[in-house]
Write a protein that holds these residues in place. Structure first.
Motif, PDB file in Angstrom:
ATOM      1  N   ILE A   8       7.067  42.071  11.872  1.00 41.51           N
ATOM      2  CA  ILE A   8       8.596  41.473  12.221  1.00 41.51           C
ATOM      3  C   ILE A   8       9.548  42.047  12.146  1.00 41.51           C
ATOM      4  O   ILE A   8      10.239  43.078  11.381  1.00 41.51           O
ATOM      5  N   LEU A  10      13.248  42.562  14.236  1.00 41.19           N
ATOM      6  CA  LEU A  10      14.518  41.666  13.742  1.00 41.19           C
ATOM      7  C   LEU A  10      15.568  41.850  14.753  1.00 41.19           C
ATOM      8  O   LEU A  10      15.920  43.429  13.782  1.00 41.19           O
ATOM      9  N   GLY A  12      18.126  40.783  16.055  1.00 39.02           N
ATOM     10  CA  GLY A  12      19.118  39.295  16.360  1.00 39.02           C
ATOM     11  C   GLY A  12      20.854  39.920  15.906  1.00 39.02           C
ATOM     12  O   GLY A  12      20.693  41.126  15.707  1.00 39.02           O
ATOM     13  N   LEU A  59      11.950  38.475  17.043  1.00 34.81           N
ATOM     14  CA  LEU A  59      13.248  37.845  16.555  1.00 34.81           C
ATOM     15  C   LEU A  59      14.288  37.652  16.663  1.00 34.81           C
ATOM     16  O   LEU A  59      15.105  39.032  16.240  1.00 34.81           O
ATOM     17  N   THR A  60      15.096  37.120  17.632  1.00 36.80           N
ATOM     18  CA  THR A  60      16.065  36.921  18.416  1.00 36.80           C
ATOM     19  C   THR A  60      16.434  35.769  18.803  1.00 36.80           C
ATOM     20  O   THR A  60      16.465  34.935  19.062  1.00 36.80           O
ATOM     21  N   SER A  81      15.321  33.940  15.741  1.00 36.02           N
ATOM     22  CA  SER A  81      16.099  33.930  15.138  1.00 36.02           C
ATOM     23  C   SER A  81      16.842  32.766  14.137  1.00 36.02           C
ATOM     24  O   SER A  81      17.318  32.560  15.483  1.00 36.02           O
ATOM     25  N   ILE A  85      19.212  36.311   8.252  1.00 36.06           N
ATOM     26  CA  ILE A  85      17.534  36.762   7.837  1.00 36.06           C
ATOM     27  C   ILE A  85      17.055  36.375   6.887  1.00 36.06           C
ATOM     28  O   ILE A  85      15.643  35.621   6.984  1.00 36.06           O
ATOM     29  N   THR A  88      15.650  33.180   8.018  1.00 35.41           N
ATOM     30  CA  THR A  88      14.714  33.056   9.463  1.00 35.41           C
ATOM     31  C   THR A  88      13.251  33.472   8.624  1.00 35.41           C
ATOM     32  O   THR A  88      12.366  33.128   8.804  1.00 35.41           O
ATOM     33  N   MET A  89      12.797  34.609   7.741  1.00 34.41           N
ATOM     34  CA  MET A  89      11.832  34.708   6.704  1.00 34.41           C
ATOM     35  C   MET A  89      12.252  33.498   5.579  1.00 34.41           C
ATOM     36  O   MET A  89      10.010  33.582   6.472  1.00 34.41           O
ATOM     37  N   VAL A 104       7.904  44.240   7.965  1.00 34.63           N
ATOM     38  CA  VAL A 104       9.462  43.836   8.023  1.00 34.63           C
ATOM     39  C   VAL A 104      10.340  44.770   8.298  1.00 34.63           C
ATOM     40  O   VAL A 104      10.279  45.269   7.409  1.00 34.63           O
ATOM     41  N   THR A 106      13.925  46.739  10.919  1.00 32.12           N
ATOM     42  CA  THR A 106      15.413  45.541  11.949  1.00 32.12           C
ATOM     43  C   THR A 106      15.156  47.033  13.159  1.00 32.12           C
ATOM     44  O   THR A 106      14.855  48.145  13.525  1.00 32.12           O
ATOM     45  N   ASN A 162      14.994  49.853   5.478  1.00 31.46           N
ATOM     46  CA  ASN A 162      14.502  48.893   6.106  1.00 31.46           C
ATOM     47  C   ASN A 162      13.352  48.616   5.946  1.00 31.46           C
ATOM     48  O   ASN A 162      12.974  48.240   7.661  1.00 31.46           O
TER      49      ASN A 162
END
Length: 256
Positions: A8, A10, A12, A59-60, A81, A85, A88-89, A104, A106, A162
């Protein structure tokens, strides 16, 4: 490694004007270039090249724009997203079509490479929740000038990398805790305080190690939560401000 992981990514962006992004000719942080390559593309490329990674879900809030810079690979899937966060999760974990386990990370993890991913996955395998961390001594030996947010425990201080592993839908219990303190995610003591006075006092007095603290949290939540000490201290370096961008660029050029 016995199973294939879903990554995943992220990607965003915060609402409103982002001066850091504007400084680099864009309005979206994931599109900030590092040595000419948008950060989100760097991370996606590293994930695709990593052993054990299957699908990469990006995801965005801006899937069409992010898609323009991503590698052409059938394993990449674009998705939306949510506002935060944690929100989203929570949605991902509740989706019956989600394939576990999940890695996950970023879009600002511009130094992420397949070796870091392999190190994390090997150590996180089998945990309900695992958190990638770097010990202060190791990072400061590599980057003496580095300024980080440190969580201090008996035996050492740690900074996040992260990188997170979520082994099953049960991990939603940990994400719910995260959601309750998400706005204070840079203030470790507030996160620990949310778990109760015993853990708070123990942390302040440094009575427990990092893993000992996570064991107590896991017992409270009914989860196996694991601290993953990353071999490469550069795993703790993300690109959140201009000083980070300068540092990461120098590292990638071999100048740092």
């Amino acid at each position: 490694m016995s199973e294939e992981w879903t990554a995943i990514l992220l990607a965003g962006a915060r609402p409103g004007v982002d001066p850091f992004a504007q400084q680099h000719g864009t309005d979206l942080k994931p599109l900030i270039p590092v040595l000419g390559i948008p950060m989100v593309a760097r991370v996606a490329t590293s994930l695709l090249a990593s052993s054990g990674i299957g699908e990469v879900r990006v995801l965005t809030q801006f899937p069409a724009r992010i898609a323009e810079v991503l590698p052409e690979d059938p394993r990449i899937k674009l998705g939306a997203s949510d506002g935060t966060i944690a929100e989203t999760m929570q949605r991902i974990l509740a989706d019956p079509e989600t394939q576990f386990p999940l890695l996950v990370t970023t879009a600002d993890h511009a130094l992420l490479d397949p070796a870091m991913v392999a190190d994390f996955l090997a150590k996180a395998e089998g945990a309900d929740v695992a958190v990638g961390l770097v010990e202060r001594k190791n990072l400061l030996e590599r980057l003496p000038q580095s300024k980080r947010t440190w969580l201090k425990f008996r035996g050492g201080a740690w900074s996040g990398a992260n990188l997170f592993a979520l082994g099953s839908p049960e991990a939603a219990k940990a994400v719910e805790l995260w959601r309750s303190v998400e706005q204070d995610r840079k203030k470790g003591i507030k996160m620990i305080a949310a778990l109760g006075p015993t853990l708070l006092v123990g942390s302040i007095l440094r009575l427990r190690s990092l893993q000992g603290t996570l064991d107590k949290v896991g017992k409270k939540l009914g989860l196996n939560i694991r601290a993953v000490a990353m071999d490469n201290p550069l795993a703790a370096v993300d690109v959140d401000k201009e000083d980070d961008h300068i540092l990461v660029t120098a590292i990638l050029k071999g100048e740092q």
